[in-house]
Design a protein around this motif. Structure first.
Motif, short mmCIF file in Angstrom:
data_model
loop_
_atom_site.label_atom_id
_atom_site.label_comp_id
_atom_site.label_asym_id
_atom_site.label_seq_id
_atom_site.Cartn_x
_atom_site.Cartn_y
_atom_site.Cartn_z
N LYS A 27 0.87 -1.29 0.11
CA LYS A 27 -0.02 -0.02 -0.07
C LYS A 27 0.92 1.27 0.07
N ASN A 28 0.30 2.35 -0.37
CA ASN A 28 1.07 3.54 -0.55
C ASN A 28 1.04 4.37 1.07
N GLY A 36 8.87 7.16 3.39
CA GLY A 36 8.01 6.34 3.20
C GLY A 36 8.54 5.17 2.35
N PHE A 37 7.84 3.81 2.51
CA PHE A 37 8.32 2.66 2.01
C PHE A 37 7.03 2.01 1.44
N GLN A 38 7.35 1.53 0.17
CA GLN A 38 6.31 0.42 -0.58
C GLN A 38 6.90 -0.88 -0.94
N LEU A 39 6.32 -1.79 -0.73
CA LEU A 39 6.71 -3.31 -1.12
C LEU A 39 6.35 -3.41 -2.61
N ILE A 64 11.76 -2.87 -2.93
CA ILE A 64 10.91 -1.67 -2.10
C ILE A 64 11.26 -0.39 -2.72
N LYS A 65 10.30 0.37 -2.74
CA LYS A 65 10.42 2.06 -3.22
C LYS A 65 10.70 2.61 -1.94
N VAL A 66 11.64 3.77 -2.03
CA VAL A 66 11.77 4.72 -0.98
C VAL A 66 11.25 5.88 -1.30
N TYR A 67 10.37 6.54 -0.68
CA TYR A 67 9.99 7.99 -0.86
C TYR A 67 10.44 8.82 0.42
N VAL A 115 0.89 -16.74 -2.01
CA VAL A 115 0.64 -15.69 -1.18
C VAL A 115 0.57 -14.44 -2.19
N LYS A 116 -0.49 -13.93 -2.37
CA LYS A 116 -0.75 -12.65 -3.23
C LYS A 116 0.22 -11.49 -2.58
N LEU A 117 0.66 -10.63 -3.51
CA LEU A 117 1.62 -9.56 -2.93
C LEU A 117 0.78 -8.42 -2.06
N LYS A 118 -0.56 -8.37 -2.07
CA LYS A 118 -1.32 -7.46 -1.09
C LYS A 118 -1.39 -8.14 0.39
N ASN A 119 -1.01 -9.40 0.57
CA ASN A 119 -0.98 -9.83 1.84
C ASN A 119 0.50 -10.14 2.33
#
Length: 128
Positions: A27-28, A36-39, A64-67, A115-119
């Motif tokens: 999630k954002n 902020g971090f996003q997988l 991961i993305k780092v913001y 396992v789905k990414l959202k989980n």
């Protein structure tokens, strides 16, 4: 009055001994100030699934993305295994400036299940 004192004593003791933790998921989570971090992806998951006997513990890789201040700052790929543990702890510590107790990718695989990414998420536990 006695119950009120007991309530505050329990509340304070839990806050002093509770470990701080952080989850990075798909999630954002981009604060206007700070990091902020996003997988983005979980791949090459060769960890031994629950319910299976393995001779090797395996490893898992993530990106991961780092913001920073709500703007893209860095894209980072990690491999989580026993060899890279200290390197991963050091990288994450630069952003959190706390001593890290553990880092894991969850949920742990189960035999025959995808396992789905959202989980999925990276769970970081800090020492207090």
């Amino acid at each position: 009055m006695r119950m009120l004192f007991l309530f505050f004593a329990v509340l304070c003791s839990n806050s002093f001994f509770a470990q701080s933790e952080f989850k990075i998921d798909s999630k954002n989570h981009f604060p206007k100030k700070g990091y902020g971090f996003q997988l983005i992806t979980v791949f090459d998951d060769s960890r031994c699934p629950e319910g299976v006997t393995c001779i090797w513990a395996g490893e898992v890789s993530t990106t991961i993305k780092v913001y920073k201040n709500n703007k893209f700052f860095e894209l980072k790929t990690f491999t989580f295994n026993a060899k890279n543990k200290e390197e991963n702890f050091k990288w994450f510590s630069t952003y959190f400036q706390k001593k890290i107790k553990s880092i894991g990718v969850f949920p742990y695989p189960k035999d025959g299940q995808i396992v789905k990414l959202k989980n999925q998420y990276i769970h970081i536990v800090f020492m207090d």
